[in-house]
Structure formats: structure tokens, C-alpha cells
Design an enzyme around this catalytic site. Structure first.
Site, PDB file in Angstrom:
ATOM      1  N   TRP A  21     -51.954 -61.067   6.273  1.00  0.00           N
ATOM      2  CA  TRP A  21     -51.554 -61.991   5.200  1.00  0.00           C
ATOM      3  C   TRP A  21     -52.835 -62.710   4.810  1.00  0.00           C
ATOM      4  O   TRP A  21     -53.367 -63.504   5.584  1.00  0.00           O
ATOM      5  CB  TRP A  21     -50.504 -62.959   5.745  1.00  0.00           C
ATOM      6  CG  TRP A  21     -49.754 -63.715   4.695  1.00  0.00           C
ATOM      7  CD1 TRP A  21     -48.627 -63.314   4.049  1.00  0.00           C
ATOM      8  CD2 TRP A  21     -50.052 -65.020   4.185  1.00  0.00           C
ATOM      9  NE1 TRP A  21     -48.213 -64.280   3.169  1.00  0.00           N
ATOM     10  CE2 TRP A  21     -49.070 -65.337   3.233  1.00  0.00           C
ATOM     11  CE3 TRP A  21     -51.058 -65.952   4.433  1.00  0.00           C
ATOM     12  CZ2 TRP A  21     -49.051 -66.534   2.535  1.00  0.00           C
ATOM     13  CZ3 TRP A  21     -51.059 -67.152   3.742  1.00  0.00           C
ATOM     14  CH2 TRP A  21     -50.048 -67.425   2.800  1.00  0.00           C
TER      15      TRP A  21
ATOM     16  N   LYS B 270     -33.850 -71.983  -1.424  1.00  0.00           N
ATOM     17  CA  LYS B 270     -33.322 -70.626  -1.183  1.00  0.00           C
ATOM     18  C   LYS B 270     -33.402 -69.816  -2.460  1.00  0.00           C
ATOM     19  O   LYS B 270     -33.834 -68.672  -2.455  1.00  0.00           O
ATOM     20  CB  LYS B 270     -31.854 -70.657  -0.737  1.00  0.00           C
ATOM     21  CG  LYS B 270     -31.506 -70.909   0.681  1.00  0.00           C
ATOM     22  CD  LYS B 270     -31.891 -69.892   1.695  1.00  0.00           C
ATOM     23  CE  LYS B 270     -33.290 -70.053   2.172  1.00  0.00           C
ATOM     24  NZ  LYS B 270     -33.602 -71.036   3.122  1.00  0.00           N
TER      25      LYS B 270
ATOM     26  N   GLU C 147     -37.217 -69.055  -3.645  1.00  0.00           N
ATOM     27  CA  GLU C 147     -38.055 -68.189  -2.813  1.00  0.00           C
ATOM     28  C   GLU C 147     -37.621 -66.727  -2.875  1.00  0.00           C
ATOM     29  O   GLU C 147     -38.453 -65.845  -2.791  1.00  0.00           O
ATOM     30  CB  GLU C 147     -38.125 -68.688  -1.359  1.00  0.00           C
ATOM     31  CG  GLU C 147     -36.833 -68.622  -0.594  1.00  0.00           C
ATOM     32  CD  GLU C 147     -36.939 -69.174   0.825  1.00  0.00           C
ATOM     33  OE1 GLU C 147     -37.992 -69.044   1.449  1.00  0.00           O
ATOM     34  OE2 GLU C 147     -35.931 -69.736   1.304  1.00  0.00           O
TER      35      GLU C 147
ATOM     36  N   HIS D 238     -35.231 -91.064 -15.784  1.00  0.00           N
ATOM     37  CA  HIS D 238     -36.553 -91.713 -15.738  1.00  0.00           C
ATOM     38  C   HIS D 238     -37.668 -90.742 -16.109  1.00  0.00           C
ATOM     39  O   HIS D 238     -38.826 -90.969 -15.770  1.00  0.00           O
ATOM     40  CB  HIS D 238     -36.773 -92.336 -14.356  1.00  0.00           C
ATOM     41  CG  HIS D 238     -35.732 -93.370 -14.043  1.00  0.00           C
ATOM     42  ND1 HIS D 238     -35.650 -94.566 -14.716  1.00  0.00           N
ATOM     43  CD2 HIS D 238     -34.682 -93.353 -13.182  1.00  0.00           C
ATOM     44  CE1 HIS D 238     -34.607 -95.260 -14.270  1.00  0.00           C
ATOM     45  NE2 HIS D 238     -34.003 -94.546 -13.341  1.00  0.00           N
TER      46      HIS D 238
ATOM     47  N   LYS E  38     -43.005 -65.236   7.344  1.00  0.00           N
ATOM     48  CA  LYS E  38     -41.942 -65.805   8.178  1.00  0.00           C
ATOM     49  C   LYS E  38     -42.497 -66.882   9.101  1.00  0.00           C
ATOM     50  O   LYS E  38     -41.841 -67.871   9.383  1.00  0.00           O
ATOM     51  CB  LYS E  38     -41.306 -64.677   9.002  1.00  0.00           C
ATOM     52  CG  LYS E  38     -40.122 -65.102   9.854  1.00  0.00           C
ATOM     53  CD  LYS E  38     -38.902 -65.344   9.005  1.00  0.00           C
ATOM     54  CE  LYS E  38     -37.730 -65.905   9.779  1.00  0.00           C
ATOM     55  NZ  LYS E  38     -36.794 -66.616   8.906  1.00  0.00           N
TER      56      LYS E  38
ATOM     57  N   ASN F   2     -55.021 -62.306  14.499  1.00  0.00           N
ATOM     58  CA  ASN F   2     -54.050 -63.185  13.856  1.00  0.00           C
ATOM     59  C   ASN F   2     -54.523 -64.615  14.089  1.00  0.00           C
ATOM     60  O   ASN F   2     -54.843 -64.967  15.225  1.00  0.00           O
ATOM     61  CB  ASN F   2     -52.662 -62.948  14.491  1.00  0.00           C
ATOM     62  CG  ASN F   2     -51.609 -63.884  13.947  1.00  0.00           C
ATOM     63  OD1 ASN F   2     -51.853 -64.617  12.993  1.00  0.00           O
ATOM     64  ND2 ASN F   2     -50.438 -63.856  14.539  1.00  0.00           N
ATOM     65  N   GLY F   3     -54.601 -65.422  13.037  1.00  0.00           N
ATOM     66  CA  GLY F   3     -55.023 -66.817  13.200  1.00  0.00           C
ATOM     67  C   GLY F   3     -56.129 -67.148  12.228  1.00  0.00           C
ATOM     68  O   GLY F   3     -56.435 -66.374  11.322  1.00  0.00           O
TER      69      GLY F   3
ATOM     70  N   ARG G 171     -42.719 -60.756   9.029  1.00  0.00           N
ATOM     71  CA  ARG G 171     -43.602 -61.916   9.154  1.00  0.00           C
ATOM     72  C   ARG G 171     -44.376 -62.181   7.869  1.00  0.00           C
ATOM     73  O   ARG G 171     -44.938 -63.265   7.695  1.00  0.00           O
ATOM     74  CB  ARG G 171     -44.591 -61.702  10.303  1.00  0.00           C
ATOM     75  CG  ARG G 171     -43.916 -61.617  11.652  1.00  0.00           C
ATOM     76  CD  ARG G 171     -44.881 -61.146  12.707  1.00  0.00           C
ATOM     77  NE  ARG G 171     -45.891 -62.143  13.019  1.00  0.00           N
ATOM     78  CZ  ARG G 171     -45.718 -63.128  13.880  1.00  0.00           C
ATOM     79  NH1 ARG G 171     -44.582 -63.258  14.517  1.00  0.00           N
ATOM     80  NH2 ARG G 171     -46.684 -63.986  14.133  1.00  0.00           N
TER      81      ARG G 171
ATOM     82  N   CYS H  50     -49.312 -62.336   9.528  1.00  0.00           N
ATOM     83  CA  CYS H  50     -50.049 -61.326  10.288  1.00  0.00           C
ATOM     84  C   CYS H  50     -49.206 -60.851  11.462  1.00  0.00           C
ATOM     85  O   CYS H  50     -48.543 -61.629  12.132  1.00  0.00           O
ATOM     86  CB  CYS H  50     -51.373 -61.827  10.840  1.00  0.00           C
ATOM     87  SG  CYS H  50     -52.508 -62.419   9.618  1.00  0.00           S
TER      88      CYS H  50
ATOM     89  N   GLU I 276     -32.293 -77.698  -0.203  1.00  0.00           N
ATOM     90  CA  GLU I 276     -32.262 -76.396   0.467  1.00  0.00           C
ATOM     91  C   GLU I 276     -31.732 -75.311  -0.482  1.00  0.00           C
ATOM     92  O   GLU I 276     -32.264 -74.202  -0.523  1.00  0.00           O
ATOM     93  CB  GLU I 276     -31.417 -76.483   1.748  1.00  0.00           C
ATOM     94  CG  GLU I 276     -31.238 -75.167   2.486  1.00  0.00           C
ATOM     95  CD  GLU I 276     -32.531 -74.526   2.995  1.00  0.00           C
ATOM     96  OE1 GLU I 276     -33.594 -75.159   2.915  1.00  0.00           O
ATOM     97  OE2 GLU I 276     -32.462 -73.381   3.447  1.00  0.00           O
TER      98      GLU I 276
HETATM   99  C1  F6R Z   1     -37.471 -71.088   3.806  1.00  0.00           C
HETATM  100  C2  F6R Z   1     -38.201 -70.996   5.063  1.00  0.00           C
HETATM  101  C3  F6R Z   1     -39.379 -71.873   5.258  1.00  0.00           C
HETATM  102  C4  F6R Z   1     -39.442 -72.362   6.709  1.00  0.00           C
HETATM  103  C5  F6R Z   1     -40.745 -73.137   6.942  1.00  0.00           C
HETATM  104  C6  F6R Z   1     -40.833 -73.669   8.358  1.00  0.00           C
HETATM  105  O1  F6R Z   1     -36.384 -70.205   3.783  1.00  0.00           O
HETATM  106  O2  F6R Z   1     -37.874 -70.210   5.915  1.00  0.00           O
HETATM  107  O3  F6R Z   1     -39.380 -72.937   4.373  1.00  0.00           O
HETATM  108  O4  F6R Z   1     -38.335 -73.166   6.957  1.00  0.00           O
HETATM  109  O5  F6R Z   1     -41.836 -72.291   6.703  1.00  0.00           O
HETATM  110  O6  F6R Z   1     -40.840 -72.633   9.288  1.00  0.00           O
HETATM  111  P1  F6R Z   1     -40.451 -72.873  10.783  1.00  0.00           P
HETATM  112  O7  F6R Z   1     -39.032 -73.300  10.829  1.00  0.00           O
HETATM  113  O8  F6R Z   1     -40.683 -71.556  11.455  1.00  0.00           O
HETATM  114  O9  F6R Z   1     -41.362 -73.952  11.297  1.00  0.00           O
END
Ligand code: F6R
Length: 588
Positions: A73, A468, A471, A487, A583, A97-98, A27, A2, A464
């Protein structure tokens, strides 16, 4: 998650608001809407889908100087026009937002009193409740204050009352909201990028602060409705945060910013052959790192550095689990919360839990003065600058750098780490520029399933790399500890499974290679990201140089980021704004 923008000023409001709203697209959202005042009347337009759907039906020349807008969102109810914000009830129009945790009870209460609702949202309930309170006392400040006492959960609200068409109100609790202070114009926003086209001067709001903006200017009130003064801040960072600066995507721009970022952190914290002004972790007997997503993965690499360099036992836990598991709250331990946004709901809740149990807390955070940064006992900023792409790259690397500095700071002789970090910017540039990732991406792009395999530190990196990839490219991917495959999971492997083997960690390399060979003999083709020059176990490789245990993981990261980026680009995915993602994850 949001985005909120509110504007009152001397310019036509719609273009100003929409520019702000577009800069918050990163976001994550699935509908957008705006309310503005024209001829003293509230007009509302809202549309499901991308902001351009809203843009298409807006008249930018509309004679309006006050408005509120929102990207939603979806949480309560589908992403459709009706559930999109703003919501109007009686005389009250709001964007929110929230999450309102007690909205269901409030709704039932209001329904008993004869109120009816058209949307499925918690926000419409808030608008209705505020309208009800306002109709009794006809005083907006008091009504907002009373409303705040009835709501559980988190909220940033921008509010218009139809009786006061030249006034903008706002209030917040546990959701971000800042107030930009321009020249006779004011802009409310969830984040800094949304106000920079108006001003770089802004105020932060504390929980329950109420904002009133009208033709007499801007006023703040505390929860006792006492008028208060707030300290004005000035944003001095990059004013062009919303520009890709020639790169095809923000993600690529941010990957390319990593060498400079390391130099910046290095300039700030390394003096001669020692680190300086780095938080001292040596007095703690153990460390608990708590985070979500990539920040959790950064924590895993941090665990490696802290245990190997500082010799302090370290655990890493998902914030969403930490909140509900049994914790021992050892007074000699430090809880480190890692978060790019500083607003992640689970991480914030975990931080509050540790604090409540009197444990020292250190936040490793990117966004200045975000909720997590403000709530923690100590804070260490990652200084990565504003990250726009939803998939984190530079902030993740900066989190690891900070953890490395915390670990190295405990050493008597810090010169090896310092000297390694001096080399890092050039090495990263070299790996960014000298490899044809697109060529390798072409070999992987048609797989439906790709496993990232590794052991030890390589498994932490694999997690990681896999995140990447999935997503941004929507290819199903899993990171798996290579030794665990036999296993059960090896039954999934055949010639149609993509395998990316991370083989960097020398302590376990031979074992990993044996596991990879088991996979290859089931017909799978192997891409290795490795510093093993002999490399007789893969069909394709990204060969990295073998530097040392400090640098090796860091150069691996860049290659994984670029590989994921190029696969997603070949698939023509919306790389900077992947579907369903946000985000800043401000819901549980
Ligand atoms: C993946 C990504 C997310 C964030 C996660 C935590 O690329 O960006 O997995 O790492 O949502 O977010 P923050 O770091 O803002 O707490």
C-alpha cells in the site's frame, strides 16, 4: 496495510505463498511481488495493481521451496513495478510492512558512501543498509540486530540473504508478523488468514525478536541475540475465514453474522440478570475514548450509553488529534482505545501516550494479541471473529456492545439492558431479512451528494451511516448535525441533493423534524430512517419499531449498513476492497 508472506517448507513455495497473499488482500494494497529461491538464486517478480497481474506472470510449478512475498500500500513513492516489494540490494532481498521514519537521513548517509537507489521507497534503504552491515560482519543474525538498532519507526521484515539461499530471516517492531509452525514447513505472515492453509499453530513475535528458519527448523532470538523459546498458540476460530459462504460479498456475510455475534457476547458476559466478568469503570471520574474512523463512531454511541447509564463524563477524540493536542491526563480518568485491527498507528500512539502519562488504559480490540491489545493495561476483546471486508460492520457493532456492557455493568439493576439484549439477535435478523433495501437503494444511487442528517444520538449514527456509504459507493456524503445546517451548509441543498434523515432519538425528535422540513422546502427528497410512525416529513422511509433507548440505535445501524451495501452493489463497486483503503491502517 501491506501484507507479508514468507514460506520455507516441503511444498512448492509459489502456490502456498500466493494463497497466503490472496487471503491478505483485504488489508488493502496497490501492487504485489514475490522473491523465491531457484537453483540457489534469488528471482524477483513484481507488478503494480491487483495480485492477478502478478499471478498472470508466475509459474506455479517452479521448483522452489523458499520465498517471500508482499502486497504494498504505497506510502513512499507511487504504486508502480519499481517501488513494489521485494527490494534487493547486494546480497539482501526483503519485503517490509511499516514506515521507517529516519529513512531519509539513512539514505543520504548511504548515498554519501556511493550507494545508489532505483526506487523511491524506504524499504530499499533498509535493504541497502542491511547489505552494508552484513558485508562487514558476514553474520546475518548480528547484521539484523544491528540494523534494528539503526531504524526508527515500524517494520515487519522478511529477509533472504543470497549467501544463505536455504534460510529465511524475519524481524519485527510495531508491525504485525506471526510465524506459522506446520509439519516441516513454516510460514511467516501479517495475519492469521494467511497461514491457515498451512497450519493453525503459530508464534507471536515481540518487538525486536529475530526469526531464523532453515533446514534445522525454527529458532527465535531476542534483542541480545540470545536464543529464546516462544509459546506456541493455536488458532481455534473459523478455518474458512477466506470463504464468503455463499454471500456475494464478505461485507454482506459479516452483516449477517451480527445476530450470532451478539448471542456469543451475551453467552459469555451475561449470567442471569447481571453482567459478569465485565471490566468495572465505576471507579473512574471521567472517561476518554480515543479511536479512528468507525471505531470513533462506536465511541460516540458508547459515550451516550456511558453517560446515560453509568453517569460518567465521557469524551471521544480522534486518535490522530489526541496525539498532538493538549491533554490533561487526569489520574482519575480511564482512556479507552477502540480498534478492530489493534494495529492502527494513531490509536497505538495515543495509547502509548496515555500510558506514558500513567493513565489507566483499556483496549477494546477485535484482533487477539494485536499490538494495541498487548500494549494496554486492560483489554476487552470484541470477539467478532476475523473481519475481511475493509468496511467494518460486525466489529463496529461489537465495539458498541462492549461499551454498552461497560456502562450497564455499573447499574444496580441491569435487567433492562439484559432483557433488551436478549431480544436483539432476532430483531437484527428481522431487519436484515424483511426489508427491501435494494428498492430504496435504487432511489438514492444516482445522487452525487448525500447528506446524513440527525441530532443528538442520531447524529452519531449518521456519521457512521455516511462513512459506510462514501467508503464503499464513492458517493460524496457528509453527516451533518441537522440543527447546524442553517448556519451555512443549507446553501448546498437543492433538488439534486440526497438526504437521509436519522430520526430515532426521542429527546430531540421534534427539533430534528423541523430541520428536515427546512431541507425539504429547498426541494430535496428525504429518506427517513426513523421509528416515528406518523412520519409526515419524508418521501420514503425505513420504518423501525420503537423499542427503547438501548435497542433503537442498534437496529438503526443494521439498516444503514444494508442501505450502503445495496447502493454500492448497484454501482458495481468493489465492495470488499474499496479503492485507496486499507483494513489495517499502520501508518500515521
Ligand atoms: C470504516 C473503517 C475504518 C476503521 C478505522 C479504524 O469502515 O473500517 O474507519 O474503523 O480505520 O480501524 P481500527 O478499528 O482497526 O483501529
Amino acid at each position: 496495510m501491506c501484507g507479508i508472506v514468507g514460506y520455507l517448507g516441503n511444498k512448492k513455495a509459489i502456490p502456498v505463498i500466493m494463497q497466503g497473499l490472496k487471503s491478505l488482500e483485504y488489508r488493502g494494497y496497490d501492487s504485489a511481488g514475490i522473491a523465491y529461491i531457484k537453483n540457489d538464486k534469488v528471482n524477483i517478480i513484481k507488478k503494480a495493481g491487483k495480485i492477478k497481474n502478478l499471478d498472470n506472470v508466475l509459474n506455479y510449478k517452479e521448483d522452489t521451496y523458499l520465498g517471500i512475498a508482499h502486497t504494498r500500500w504505497a506510502t513512499h513513492g507511487k504504486a508502480n513495478d519499481i517501488n513494489a516489494h521485494p527490494h534487493k540490494y547486494g546480497k539482501i532481498t526483503i519485503v517490509h510492512n511499516g514506515i521507517i521514519e529516519n529513512y531519509d537521513n539513512l539514505k543520504k548517509e548511504l548515498i554519501k558512501k556511493g550507494k545508489t537507489f532505483i526506487s523511491e521507497t524506504d524499504t530499499e534503504v533498509v535493504a541497502c543498509l542491511l547489505d552494508e552491515i552484513y558485508e562487514k560482519n558476514k553474520n546475518m543474525l548480528e547484521a539484523i540486530n544491528l540494523l534494528a538498532k539503526r531504524l526508527n519507526g515500524s517494520y515487519a521484515l522478511n529477509i533472504i540473504c543470497s549467501d544463505e539461499p536455504h534460510t529465511l530471516y524475519a524481524v519485527r517492531k510495531d508491525s504485525p508478523l506471526i510465524v506459522g509452525n506446520g509439519n516441516q514447513e513454516y510460514i511467516l505472515a501479517s495475519d492469521i488468514p494467511a497461514l491457515l492453509h498451512v497450519t493453525n499453530k503459530y508464534f507471536l513475535l515481540d518487538n525486536y525478536d529475530i526469526v531464523k528458519i532453515d533446514n534445522n527448523g525454527l529458532k527465535f532470538y531476542d534483542e541480545n541475540l540470545k536464543q529464546i523459546k516462544k509459546q506456541e498458540k493455536v488458532y481455534t476460530g473459523d478455518l474458512e475465514v477466506s470463504s464468503k459462504k455463499g454471500y456475494d460479498h464478505f461485507m454482506l456475510k459479516e452483516i449477517n453474522e451480527q445476530p450470532e455475534l451478539i448471542k456469543k457476547l451475551f453467552r459469555k458476559y451475561a449470567i442471569g440478570d447481571k453482567f459478569s466478568n465485565v471490566f468495572d469503570i465505576s471507579k473512574y471520574k471521567s472517561i476518554e475514548i480515543v479511536a479512528c474512523g468507525s471505531a470513533y463512531h462506536a465511541g460516540l454511541i458508547g459515550k451516550y450509553y456511558i453517560e446515560h447509564l453509568a453517569n460518567i463524563k465521557t469524551t471521544v477524540t480522534y486518535a490522530s488529534e489526541y496525539r498532538y493536542q493538549k491533554n490533561f491526563f487526569d489520574k482519575d480518568s480511564l482512556v479507552i482505545i477502540i480498534s478492530q485491527s489493534g494495529e492502527t498507528a494513531d490509536s497505538l500512539a495515543a495509547l502509548k501516550l496515555a500510558k506514558k502519562n500513567k493513565i489507566d488504559t483499556l483496549a477494546i480490540v477485535n484482533v487477539f494479541e494485536s499490538s494495541i491489545a498487548r500494549e494496554a493495561k486492560y483489554v476487552f476483546y470484541t470477539e467478532a471473529g476475523i473481519e475481511v471486508a475493509v468496511a467494518t460492520t460486525k466489529a463496529y457493532l461489537a465495539q458498541i456492545l462492549v461499551l454498552l456492557m461497560l456502562a450497564a455493568n455499573t447499574l444496580k439493576d441491569q435487567s433492562e439492558v439484559i432483557n433488551s439484549l436478549k431480544l436483539l439477535p432476532n430483531l437484527l435478523s428481522q431487519y436484515i431479512n424483511n426489508y427491501d433495501y435494494k428498492k430504496i437503494a435504487k432511489k438514492l444511487v444516482n445522487y452525487e451528494h448525500i447528506f446524513y442528517l440527525g441530532r443528538g444520538l442520531d447524529f452519531s449514527l449518521a456519521m457512521e451511516g455516511s462513512l459506510k456509504l462514501k467508503e464503499i459507493s464513492y458517493i460524496h456524503s457528509e453527516a451533518y448535525p441537522a440543527g447546524e445546517l442553517k448556519h451555512g451548509t443549507i446553501s448546498l441543498i437543492d433538488k439534486n441533493t440526497g438526504i437521509i434523515a436519522i430520526v430515532i432519538d426521542k429527546t430531540i425528535k421534534e427539533k430534528t423534524i423541523s430541520n428536515i422540513k427546512e431541507v425539504a422546502s429547498r426541494g430535496a427528497k428525504i429518506l427517513a430512517i426513523t421509528n416515528d410512525e406518523k412520519n409526515e416529513f419524508s418521501d420514503t422511509k425505513i420504518l423501525l419499531e420503537d423499542y427503547n433507548d438501548i435497542l433503537n440505535p442498534l437496529v438503526t445501524i443494521i439498516s444503514m449498513q444494508l442501505l450502503a451495501y445495496h447502493i454500492a452493489k448497484l454501482k458495481k463497486c468493489d465492495i470488499d476492497k474499496p479503492r485507496n483503503l486499507a483494513k489495517s491502517v499502520t501508518v500515521e
